[in-house]
Structures are given as C-alpha cells and as structure tokens.
Enzyme design. Structure first.
Site, PDB file in Angstrom:
ATOM      1  N   PHE A 111       0.824  -1.219   0.000  1.00 42.83           N
ATOM      2  CA  PHE A 111       0.000   0.000   0.000  1.00 42.83           C
ATOM      3  C   PHE A 111       0.854   1.262   0.000  1.00 42.83           C
ATOM      4  O   PHE A 111       0.380   2.340  -0.345  1.00 42.83           O
ATOM      5  CB  PHE A 111      -0.963  -0.001   1.201  1.00 42.83           C
ATOM      6  N   LYS A 112       2.127   1.144   0.366  1.00 43.45           N
ATOM      7  CA  LYS A 112       2.967   2.342   0.422  1.00 43.45           C
ATOM      8  C   LYS A 112       3.142   2.981  -0.950  1.00 43.45           C
ATOM      9  O   LYS A 112       3.421   4.174  -1.048  1.00 43.45           O
ATOM     10  CB  LYS A 112       4.312   1.999   1.054  1.00 43.45           C
ATOM     11  N   ASP A 113       2.936   2.200  -2.024  1.00 43.47           N
ATOM     12  CA  ASP A 113       3.014   2.786  -3.369  1.00 43.47           C
ATOM     13  C   ASP A 113       1.987   3.905  -3.555  1.00 43.47           C
ATOM     14  O   ASP A 113       2.223   4.845  -4.307  1.00 43.47           O
ATOM     15  CB  ASP A 113       2.734   1.720  -4.433  1.00 43.47           C
ATOM     16  N   LEU A 116       3.738   6.827  -2.089  1.00 39.47           N
ATOM     17  CA  LEU A 116       5.096   7.131  -2.557  1.00 39.47           C
ATOM     18  C   LEU A 116       5.181   7.374  -4.061  1.00 39.47           C
ATOM     19  O   LEU A 116       6.056   8.108  -4.520  1.00 39.47           O
ATOM     20  CB  LEU A 116       6.063   6.055  -2.082  1.00 39.47           C
TER      21      LEU A 116
END
Ligand code: PLP
Length: 465
Positions: A111-113, A116
């Site tokens: 989920f960090k995409d 980021l």
C-alpha cells in the site's frame, strides 16, 4: 477556498505552505506538521461518489495543497496512479462478512506505493520549479524502501539512500530494492538491526547543518504528503461499500505500525466521511493496542514477527493524533513527548470506565491467530491474505458488535510473504506474482556499511547530489 498552512504539533515553527511542508518532512522543532484547519466536505460527498480514483484524489488533495495550481495537481495525480496494475487502483472485494480494500496493486505490491508514487511526482515537480536538488535518506525493514525507490528512480534532481539491516530483511524484499540499479539509487546494507538504521537516520536528520548542506529529505510517514495521499482511499472504499449495501456509515480495520495509515482514516472521518469507528490492529508489538485500552503509552522491546512492517514500538505518527486529543495544545504535546523520551512512558487522562477513545478501538493479533486467519480465509473463501491484512481481519472479527459494514485494509500482496502463507496453509506456491518472479537472477547493487553514523555520513557526502 481557504489557503491551508502547516503548523507543528510542538508549536515552535512558523506556518508553512504545502510545498514547504513536503520539503521539510519533520518540523524543525522536532514536532510533526499538521494542517491548520481540517476542511469539512460533508456537503460534497454526494457529488464525489462516482468519481474515478484519480479524480477523487485530485478533489481531496486540492483542499490541502492550496499552493499548487489545479492543472498541475491533476497532472501529478494522473501520473502517480498511471503505474497501477488495476483499473480501479484500489478495488474492494468481499470475503465472508468483511470487505477487503486491496491497496497492493502498485509497482512494489504494497500500500505504500499509493503515497510514494505521488510523493515521487511531487518531489520532481517542486524541485523542477525551484531548481533544487534533494537527497532522500530512508531506513527500512522492508516495504517502505522498495516503494520509495520505485517512486523516485531515474529522477535527475533526486538521489535516494536506503538503509536496511544487512541480512535481516526477507530475500524477496532485499531483491526488490537492490535490483533497482538506476544511477540515483543507493542501497546501504547496515551491519546492524533495523533500529540501528533508524537511529543513524535520526542522528543525520537532527544534525541541522548537515541536513541543510545536503538537502536531506524524508519519505517516511512523518511527511504530510503521505498521509494526504492515503486519506483518498478511505473515501473511495466507503463510497463503493455504501453503493453495494446502502449503509449510512462504515468502519475500517487497519493493520498498524507507525500509525500513518490509520491516521489518514481519522482525518477522513474528521472531514465528514461517515465512519463509525476505526479498528486498530497490531501484532505482538502492541504498544498502540495497549494504549487504546489503558491510556498509557509505554515503550516495549521489538520482537520479530510474521508481519514485519508492523514491528514497531514507537509509532511516529501517534504524535499527530495526540495533538488533537490534547485539544491542539502544543505545550501539552511537548510535555508528553518529553516525558516519553525521558521515561519511555506517558499517560493521557481517561474519563470514568469508558474507552480511551470512541473513534479508535484496538486489538492485537499474535502469530498463531494471524496464521490461523490466513488458513481460514483461504479454506472458506479462497482468499489469500498477506499476514498484515490477516492481523487486521482477526481484530475486526473480535468486534462482533458490528452494525456497519467493516472494510479491512489489505496492505500487501500475499506474494511478498510466501513463507508465512506456506506456514499457514501448508501449501507451496499459493502466492506468487509475475513481478516478483521476474526479479530472480537480475543484477543487484548494494554497499555494505558498518553500523556507524560517521560511515553513513561519509557515504552520503561522497554520493550526494
Ligand atoms: C507499512 C505497512 C503497514 C503499517 O502501516 P503504518 O502506516 O506504518 O501504520 C502495514 N502493512 C504493510 C504491508 C506495510 O508495509
């Protein structure tokens, strides 16, 4: 529309514009930056319901990024989400009674995409306009590193330095980072633990002359842009589930480490999204779960688990929530954070025998329950949950007074954690993804450095932009 400025939770930094807040990361007084006002969007929900993910992202971000012209912001958002592999960006599926919000369709499958990819675009945009340069320094135990690298690889004004503990991240996660061999990407394997990487990072960020001389930037969730990007999917998922069920309100279950993801849900609720409760899930590293049961925030020892991205004892974003909980009083925040720094413990007043907070309830899942949850969801519903998602699902199940539909945030693709999936289900090869299979045998680049601030400082000075 009102211009939003960013102020520090510790009250000792002059208000900043959105772009300056993004470039600053952590406030210079050691606090975290928060918007000086949270816009109420209750009267816009009806018109937002049918927007695509990028359109909705634009509408929400536009309220907070008031110093970026509309057309420019639309471009940033469109580019950020063009790299996702699912047309919905963040699709919602169902498993049993629970709704699963799939946040892992970005280029590194976590989920960090979502944040980021956007932050990478934002950095490029701001630096181009200011003719600036940036050296990003990050510490990672896994997912943040590869998502951050993927957000800025190949950019001409940014170099990124990512420290991971040598030999202590999963081989797959290591390969996801070190197989990116763009000239602006530097992987550093530090001969120590994740905490050592984090303390090296803190030491270099706290060295203000060094920070300024090398234009050090941060991609950790202390950066407001990350929280902002994550607010969007709470709206998007609530709209989808309301459409399916006709429910007036929903609740969310969120596997939590640094408190960034769940904090985004809290902001969505303050903006007027009808969220009854947020259910916070931890693993054995349960400082936050203990806090929401007792009002006491007490540091523990980090233990390694099957869901490593939640192996955190001091949650950096907790301070933002604390600021609001203490009536937006920066002196009270300073006092609590100083006490915590000194004694490893602090407390907030709790009234009567009620819960510490009515909006956030919490629970912990240990390895046994997490693995059993993976097995059960696979056998009953054919759903393969990654171990972080499974911890959230387990905690959601513990709250059986669920009148509203519950949406569990699925934070990683199961293929990132094949060992846990195999251990849980007894089956090999259940979870795989062509992107990860393709990493096998690629050339890698990584420098091994001693566990020492000076060594990292020297490396950075030699390779900085
Ligand atoms: C980072 C991460 C989390 C924790 O998110 P926070 O914002 O730190 O609370 C949960 N699951 C996965 C897979 C992650 O990568």
């Amino acid at each position: 529309m009102k211009d939003i400025h960013y102020i520090s939770t510790r009250g000792q930094q002059a208000p900043l514009s959105f772009q300056d807040a993004v470039m600053t990361g952590l406030a210079r007084d050691g606090g975290l930056l928060v918007p000086d006002e949270i816009p109420d969007v209750s009267d816009r929900l009806a018109t937002w319901r049918d927007l695509s993910y990028p359109e909705l992202a634009f509408e929400i971000m536009h309220l907070f990024a008031t110093d970026i012209p509309e057309e420019d912001l639309r471009g940033l958002v469109t580019r950020a989400y063009s790299t996702f592999m699912h047309p919905a960006i963040a699709p919602v599926t169902k498993a049993g009674d629970l709704w699963i919000l799939e946040l892992f369709h970005g280029p590194t499958l976590a989920f960090k995409d979502i944040a980021l990819q956007f932050l990478g675009q934002l950095y490029a945009y701001i630096l181009e306009r200011r003719d600036g340069r940036l050296n990003i320094l990050a510490a990672t135990s896994g997912d943040t590193g590869s998502a951050a690298i993927c957000g800025v690889r190949g950019q001409r004004r940014v170099n990124i330095f990512v420290m991971h503990p040598h030999g202590r991240v999963s081989p797959l996660q290591e390969r996801q980072m070190t197989s990116v061999t763009d000239a602006n990407v530097f992987n550093l394997a530090v001969e120590g633990a994740f905490d050592d990487c984090q303390s090296i990072m803190k030491a270099l960020f706290n060295d203000l002359p060094f920070k300024d001389a090398y234009a050090l930037g941060s991609v950790n969730s202390v950066n407001w842009a990350r929280i902002l990007a994550q607010i969007v999917y709470y709206f998007y998922a609530a709209f989808r589930v309301q459409e399916e069920t006709g429910a007036e309100a929903v609740q969310f279950a969120v596997p939590t480490g640094n408190f960034g993801d769940i904090l985004a849900g809290w902001y969505a609720k303050q903006m007027g999204l009808p969220v009854r409760r947020l259910l916070l899930a931890t693993n054995e590293n349960d400082i936050l779960s203990r806090f929401f049961h007792t009002g006491r925030y007490v540091r523990g020892q980090v233990v390694p688990t099957v869901n490593p991205s939640m192996d955190i004892q001091v949650a950096s974003n907790f301070e933002r929530w604390l600021y609001y909980k203490l009536g937006r009083d920066p002196a009270a925040v300073r006092e609590r954070m100083e006490t915590f720094g000194r004694e490893g413990a602090m407390e907030i007043p709790v009234r009567g025998d009620g819960p510490v907070d009515v909006e956030i309830r919490a629970g912990a899942s240990d390895t046994k329950h997490t693995l059993a949850t993976i097995k059960r969801y696979f056998e009953r519903y054919g759903a393969v949950l990654d171990p972080h998602t499974a911890a959230g699902v387990f905690v959601a199940e513990q709250y059986d007074d669920r009148e509203e539909p519950t949406i569990c945030l699925s934070t990683a693709h199961p293929a990132k954690f094949p060992a846990a999936i195999e251990q849980a289900t007894g089956q090999q090869g259940l979870a795989h993804h062509p992107l990860l299979d393709a990493l096998e045998g690629l050339p890698t680049r990584c420098a091994v450095v001693p566990n020492d601030v000076t060594a990292v400082r020297t490396f950075l000075a030699e390779h900085a932009r």
